[in-house]
Design an enzyme around this catalytic site. Structure first.
Site, short mmCIF file in Angstrom:
data_model
loop_
_atom_site.label_atom_id
_atom_site.label_comp_id
_atom_site.label_asym_id
_atom_site.label_seq_id
_atom_site.Cartn_x
_atom_site.Cartn_y
_atom_site.Cartn_z
N SER A 7 0.85 -1.19 0.00
CA SER A 7 0.00 0.00 0.00
C SER A 7 0.89 1.24 0.00
O SER A 7 1.68 1.44 0.92
CB SER A 7 -0.88 0.00 1.25
OG SER A 7 -1.32 1.33 1.49
N HIS A 32 -1.23 -1.22 -4.21
CA HIS A 32 -2.50 -0.92 -3.54
C HIS A 32 -2.58 0.59 -3.33
O HIS A 32 -1.70 1.19 -2.71
CB HIS A 32 -2.57 -1.69 -2.22
CG HIS A 32 -3.87 -1.57 -1.51
ND1 HIS A 32 -4.98 -2.31 -1.84
CD2 HIS A 32 -4.25 -0.80 -0.46
CE1 HIS A 32 -5.98 -2.01 -1.03
NE2 HIS A 32 -5.56 -1.08 -0.18
N ASP A 34 -4.73 3.67 -1.94
CA ASP A 34 -5.78 3.99 -0.97
C ASP A 34 -6.33 5.40 -1.17
O ASP A 34 -5.60 6.37 -1.01
CB ASP A 34 -5.22 3.88 0.45
CG ASP A 34 -5.01 2.45 0.88
OD1 ASP A 34 -5.99 1.67 0.82
OD2 ASP A 34 -3.88 2.10 1.26
N MET A 36 -9.01 8.19 0.17
CA MET A 36 -9.82 8.56 1.35
C MET A 36 -10.38 9.96 1.18
O MET A 36 -9.65 10.86 0.75
CB MET A 36 -8.95 8.53 2.60
CG MET A 36 -8.28 7.20 2.83
SD MET A 36 -7.26 7.27 4.32
CE MET A 36 -6.50 5.65 4.27
N HIS A 65 -8.37 1.12 -3.78
CA HIS A 65 -9.28 0.90 -2.64
C HIS A 65 -9.98 2.22 -2.35
O HIS A 65 -9.38 3.14 -1.79
CB HIS A 65 -8.43 0.43 -1.45
CG HIS A 65 -9.17 0.20 -0.18
ND1 HIS A 65 -8.55 0.02 1.03
CD2 HIS A 65 -10.51 0.13 0.08
CE1 HIS A 65 -9.45 -0.16 1.97
NE2 HIS A 65 -10.66 -0.08 1.43
N MET A 67 -12.10 4.43 -0.35
CA MET A 67 -12.72 4.65 0.96
C MET A 67 -13.44 6.00 0.87
O MET A 67 -13.01 7.00 1.47
CB MET A 67 -11.64 4.64 2.05
CG MET A 67 -11.13 3.24 2.34
SD MET A 67 -9.59 3.23 3.27
CE MET A 67 -8.43 3.40 1.94
N MET A 138 -11.24 -5.94 5.52
CA MET A 138 -10.39 -5.03 6.30
C MET A 138 -10.05 -5.69 7.64
O MET A 138 -10.96 -6.17 8.35
CB MET A 138 -11.10 -3.71 6.57
CG MET A 138 -11.34 -2.84 5.34
SD MET A 138 -9.87 -2.49 4.38
CE MET A 138 -8.86 -1.60 5.58
N ASP A 176 -6.45 -6.45 4.27
CA ASP A 176 -5.80 -5.13 4.32
C ASP A 176 -5.83 -4.60 5.75
O ASP A 176 -6.90 -4.41 6.32
CB ASP A 176 -6.59 -4.19 3.38
CG ASP A 176 -6.01 -2.81 3.27
OD1 ASP A 176 -4.91 -2.56 3.82
OD2 ASP A 176 -6.66 -1.96 2.63
C1 DX5 Z 1 -6.08 1.59 5.72
C2 DX5 Z 1 -5.65 1.28 4.29
C3 DX5 Z 1 -4.55 0.32 4.21
C4 DX5 Z 1 -3.26 0.75 4.87
C5 DX5 Z 1 -2.56 -0.48 5.36
O1 DX5 Z 1 -7.27 2.25 5.71
O2 DX5 Z 1 -6.73 0.78 3.54
O3 DX5 Z 1 -4.31 -0.10 2.87
O4 DX5 Z 1 -2.38 1.46 4.04
O5 DX5 Z 1 -1.45 -0.11 6.09
P1 DX5 Z 1 -0.73 -1.10 7.08
O6 DX5 Z 1 -0.26 -2.27 6.26
O7 DX5 Z 1 0.40 -0.27 7.59
O8 DX5 Z 1 -1.72 -1.49 8.11
ZN ZN Z 2 -6.34 -0.22 1.58
#
Ligand code: DX5
Ligand code: ZN
Length: 217
Positions: A7, A32, A34, A36, A65, A67, A138, A176
């Site tokens: 990620s 990956h 992310d 947000m 991903h 969010m 998750m 994840d």
């Molecule tokens: C959290 C993200 C993850 C995050 C994982 O909301 O969706 O992808 O980056 O990070 P680690 O592996 O550090 O938990």
């Molecule tokens: Zn993620």
């Protein structure tokens, strides 16, 4: 086959192209990405312009991903920006709109994924099975990297593995949050085959060793 998806939330965004080149060299399978929005989760990260730039910088498979609230509004733009797979959360809208978002992604020729937060039960997937290429579970509350792995999600991973084996065996099962060389072993045993890891890869100086440690856990 086990796939590793670092990620980039834990990468150095000022050098994103180099960071991703390094994980490719280290043998990672997916990037990956992310996204947000500060609404669906209490944090803001990156979005469409960064995805466009990253698409030009790498030929790796980009697993996005989302969010974000009501993802249907944006899936088309993320597909055109270069996503290979789009994950939408079941909690982000009503069933009809989540189904429409998934159908839109499929119609654009991209892979589809559906995601569950830790408190969402496995059977929330049922309306979407058969429509998606991947299910993402998750193992932390979404929003931040570097959190502790939630062991209470292991039975849910195993339950989803059983559901997929029965109804769509080709579907991938991704996890994840808090995945490292220790917890990787547990999620693999529970039936996951795509392992996202942020801090356990980008937080380490030797990315090759980090990816191998998770793969071989
Ligand atoms: C959290 C993200 C993850 C995050 C994982 O909301 O969706 O992808 O980056 O990070 P680690 O592996 O550090 O938990
Ligand atoms: Zn993620």
């Amino acid at each position: 086959m086990i796939k590793i998806a670092p990620s980039i939330l834990s990468a150095d965004f000022a050098h994103l192209g180099d960071e991703v080149a390094e994980i490719k060299k280290a043998g990672a399978d997916y990037v990956h990405f992310d996204v947000m929005d500060g609404q669906f989760v209490p944090n803001i990260s990156i979005g469409i312009p960064v995805l466009k730039s990253l698409r030009k910088a790498t030929d790796m498979f980009i697993d996005v991903h989302l969010m974000i609230d009501r993802p249907l509004r944006y899936v088309e733009q993320f597909c055109s920006a270069g996503a290979d797979l789009l994950n939408v959360h079941v909690e982000a809208d009503c069933e009809e709109n989540i189904r429409s978002a998934i159908e839109k992604v499929r119609s654009l020729g991209k892979k589809t994924g559906v995601t569950l937060k830790p408190k969402t039960p496995a059977d929330a997937l049922i309306p979407y099975l058969g429509m998606v290429d991947l299910v993402l579970i998750m193992t932390v509350e979404p929003g931040f990297g570097g959190q502790r792995f939630m062991h209470d999600q292991l039975p849910k991973i195993a339950e989803v593995r059983r559901m997929l084996d029965l109804s769509c065996p080709g579907c991938e099962l991704e996890v994840d949050g808090g995945v490292d060389a220790v917890t990787a072993k547990l999620v693999k045993e529970a039936g996951a085959n795509v392992l996202v890891a942020g801090s356990a890869v980008f937080g380490k100086a030797d990315r090759q060793a980090a990816v191998s440690a998770i793969r071989n856990a």
